[in-house]
Design a protein around this motif. Structure first.
Motif, PDB file in Angstrom:
ATOM      1  N   MET A   1      43.720  42.547  41.422  1.00 36.15           N
ATOM      2  CA  MET A   1      44.426  41.843  42.489  1.00 36.15           C
ATOM      3  C   MET A   1      45.465  40.883  41.925  1.00 36.15           C
ATOM      4  N   LEU A   2      45.101  40.172  40.848  1.00 35.23           N
ATOM      5  CA  LEU A   2      46.027  39.201  40.276  1.00 35.23           C
ATOM      6  C   LEU A   2      47.239  39.901  39.671  1.00 35.23           C
ATOM      7  N   ALA A   3      47.010  40.992  38.967  1.00 33.82           N
ATOM      8  CA  ALA A   3      48.131  41.732  38.385  1.00 33.82           C
ATOM      9  C   ALA A   3      49.070  42.253  39.467  1.00 33.82           C
ATOM     10  N   GLU A   4      48.498  42.788  40.525  1.00 30.83           N
ATOM     11  CA  GLU A   4      49.317  43.281  41.642  1.00 30.83           C
ATOM     12  C   GLU A   4      50.189  42.161  42.201  1.00 30.83           C
ATOM     13  N   ALA A   5      49.593  40.959  42.337  1.00 32.89           N
ATOM     14  CA  ALA A   5      50.341  39.821  42.873  1.00 32.89           C
ATOM     15  C   ALA A   5      51.446  39.376  41.917  1.00 32.89           C
ATOM     16  N   LEU A   6      51.173  39.360  40.616  1.00 35.07           N
ATOM     17  CA  LEU A   6      52.181  38.956  39.638  1.00 35.07           C
ATOM     18  C   LEU A   6      53.334  39.962  39.578  1.00 35.07           C
ATOM     19  N   VAL A   7      53.026  41.250  39.682  1.00 28.59           N
ATOM     20  CA  VAL A   7      54.072  42.273  39.688  1.00 28.59           C
ATOM     21  C   VAL A   7      54.979  42.094  40.901  1.00 28.59           C
ATOM     22  N   ARG A   8      54.407  41.844  42.064  1.00 27.20           N
ATOM     23  CA  ARG A   8      55.219  41.624  43.270  1.00 27.20           C
ATOM     24  C   ARG A   8      56.106  40.393  43.106  1.00 27.20           C
ATOM     25  N   HIS A   9      55.553  39.368  42.458  1.00 26.53           N
ATOM     26  CA  HIS A   9      56.331  38.143  42.243  1.00 26.53           C
ATOM     27  C   HIS A   9      57.521  38.401  41.337  1.00 26.53           C
TER      28      HIS A   9
END
Length: 391
Positions: free
Chosen positions: A308-316
Motif C-alpha cells: 500500500m505504501l509503495a503504491e501511494a509513493l508511486v502515485r505521489h
C-alpha cells in the motif's frame, strides 16, 4: 547523502518496499543496524498468504519459492483426539497458502537487491529520525566509526517493534492498543519428516500445539508453555512426548522423532500503534503492529503494508497525487485490525488460558465442534487464513 525515501530496517517490510520503489524508479536507501547474515538467519514465520506469493512473483522473486515452497490447499484442527480438515481452496475459490520460511524470503530479497539497484547500508547504528514535521526530514546514523546524515523526502519506519521509528512519533499523537497473553510458544526445529503434509493446530486440555514444517524433511513444532518455563527444563524427549499427547493419537500416529537443532520460547502479544503516519514518517510491519503467530499473519501484514505504501509513493511521484499518502494509515489499519481480530480469535479458540474454568472450556469445544460441522464457519476461517484482499 540524499535519497527520496529513507527506509529504516532491512527485514521483510523494508526490503519488499525497497524492491517495489526501485522497480518504479524511485530512489531509496535502506539502513539496517545488523549484518545481512544476522537478518537472514532469524528464525521467523513460514506461511505465506496467496497475496504475498503473488507480490513476490510480480517482483520476479519467486523462482526458489516455486521450486521449494510447499503449497497447502487446506489446514487441520485437532481437539480432544478428533482431527478435521479445513479445505481452504474449495471454500475460497482456489486460494492457497505456501510454506516458505522467512529466512528464505530474505535470502531471495537480498540476492536480487544489487541487480535491481536496491541500496542497503548494513551496520548503521544509533539511528535518529529528524524533522518529520518539516519538508526536509533526515536520518542520522553511525557507520564505520563515523557519523552520517541521510536527507530525504520521506521516511519509512520498517525497523520492528523495538526500533527507532515508532519512538519518533510524538507521544500525544500515538495511540497504542495491546494484549499480552499469559503464555508463550516453545518451538523446535528438527530434521525429521513432518507428521502431516499440512499444518495441524491442536487444542488439548494440556494446552495448544502446532505441527508445521519448513520442507519435506524439516519440521517445525510448537507447544504452549507458561511464561515462567525455561528451555533447559525441556529435553527433546519431554518435548516429543508432550507434543504427541496434545496432537492426539490420530494426528500423532506418524510422528517422527529426532534431535532438535533450534529451540526457543516466544511470548505472544497483540499490538497496534496508530496512526501509521505522522508528517513525513510512515510506519510499516512490526514497527506498527504485532500479532500472535497463531494465524500466521505477521510477515504477510508487513508485506501488505508496504504494498500500500509503495503504491501511494508511486502515485505521489508519478502523478503528483498525495491522496494515497494521506490515506495510507487508515487504509493499512483497516486490514491490520481484521488480521488482529482473526489472530486473537484463533488464539483464544486453540489455547488454554490460566483462568479458564470448566464452562469456558466447554465453550471452546462447542465452537470447535460447530466449525467442524459448518461449511459457513469453515469458510470464514479459510477466508481469513489465506489472507483478505488489500482494503
Amino acid at each position: 547523502m540524499r535519497t527520496q525515501v529513507a527506509i529504516i530496517g532491512a527485514g521483510p517490510a523494508g526490503l519488499v518496499l525497497a524492491h517495489l520503489l526501485a522497480r518504479a524508479g524511485i530512489d531509496a536507501v535502506v539502513l539496517e543496524r545488523r549484518t545481512r547474515d544476522y537478518v537472514e538467519g532469524r528464525v521467523r514465520a513460514g506461511v505465506l498468504e496467496q497475496g504475498t506469493v503473488a507480490l513476490l512473483a510480480e517482483l520476479g522473486l519467486d523462482a526458489r519459492l516455486r521450486a521449494e515452497g510447499l503449497v497447502h490447499t487446506g489446514t487441520n484442527i485437532a481437539y480432544d483426539g478428533r482431527l478435521f480438515r479445513i479445505d481452504m481452496a474449495a471454500l475460497t475459490g482456489g486460494s492457497t497458502v505456501t510454506v516458505y520460511g522467512q529466512q528464505e524470503v530474505m535470502r531471495d530479497l537480498f540476492d536480487a537487491a544489487e541487480a535491481r539497484g536496491v541500496r542497503i547500508l548494513f551496520e548503521a547504528e544509533d539511528v535518529a529520525i529528524c524533522g518529520i514535521e518539516t519538508d526536509s526530514p533526515s536520518v542520522r546514523f553511525r557507520r564505520g566509526g563515523s557519523g552520517h546524515t541521510l536527507a530525504c523526502d520521506w521516511i519509512a519506519g520498517c525497523d520492528g517493534f523495538h526500533g527507532a521509528s515508532r519512538a519518533a512519533m510524538p507521544a500525544d499523537v500515538l495511540k497504542v492498543f495491546e494484549r499480552v497473553y499469559p503464555f508463550g510458544w516453545l518451538g523446535i526445529l528438527a530434521e525429521v519428516a513432518p507428521v502431516n503434509h499440512e499444518l495441524i493446530y491442536a487444542n488439548h486440555e494440556n494446552g495448544f500445539a502446532l505441527a508445521s514444517m519448513r520442507s519435506p524433511t524439516r519440521s517445525r513444532y510448537y507447544v504452549q508453555v507458561g511464561l515462567d518455563e525455561r528451555i533447559e527444563d525441556w529435553s527433546d524427549a519431554r518435548f516429543w512426548d508432550e507434543l504427541a499427547v496434545r496432537l492426539g493419537p490420530e494426528a500423532a500416529a506418524g510422528l517422527e522423532r529426532g534431535p532438535s537443532f533450534e529451540k526457543s520460547i516466544a511470548p505472544l502479544r497483540s499490538f497496534v500503534a496508530e496512526p501509521m503516519r505522522h508528517g513525513r514518517l510512515f510506519l510499516a510491519g512490526d514497527a506498527a503492529h504485532i500479532v500472535p503467530p497463531t494465524g500466521a499473519k505477521g510477515m504477510n501484514l508487513a508485506v501488505s503494508d508496504v504494498a500500500m505504501l509503495a503504491e501511494a509513493l508511486v502515485r505521489h511521484y508519478r502523478d503528483g497525487d498525495p491522496s494515497g499518502l494521506d490515506g495510507y494509515s487508515e487504509r493499512a489499519l483497516a486490514r491490520i485490525w481484521k488480521a488482529e481480530r482473526f489472530s486473537w480469535w484463533f488464539t483464544g479458540l486453540t489455547h488454554r488460558f490460566p483462568d479458564m474454568d470448566p464452562f469456558a472450556r466447554r465453550m471452546q469445544v462447542a465452537e470447535l465442534a460447530y466449525i467442524r460441522g459448518s461449511r459457513a464457519a469453515q469458510t470464514v476461517l479459510a477466508e481469513n487464513y489465506v489472507g483478505l484482499p488489500l482494503a
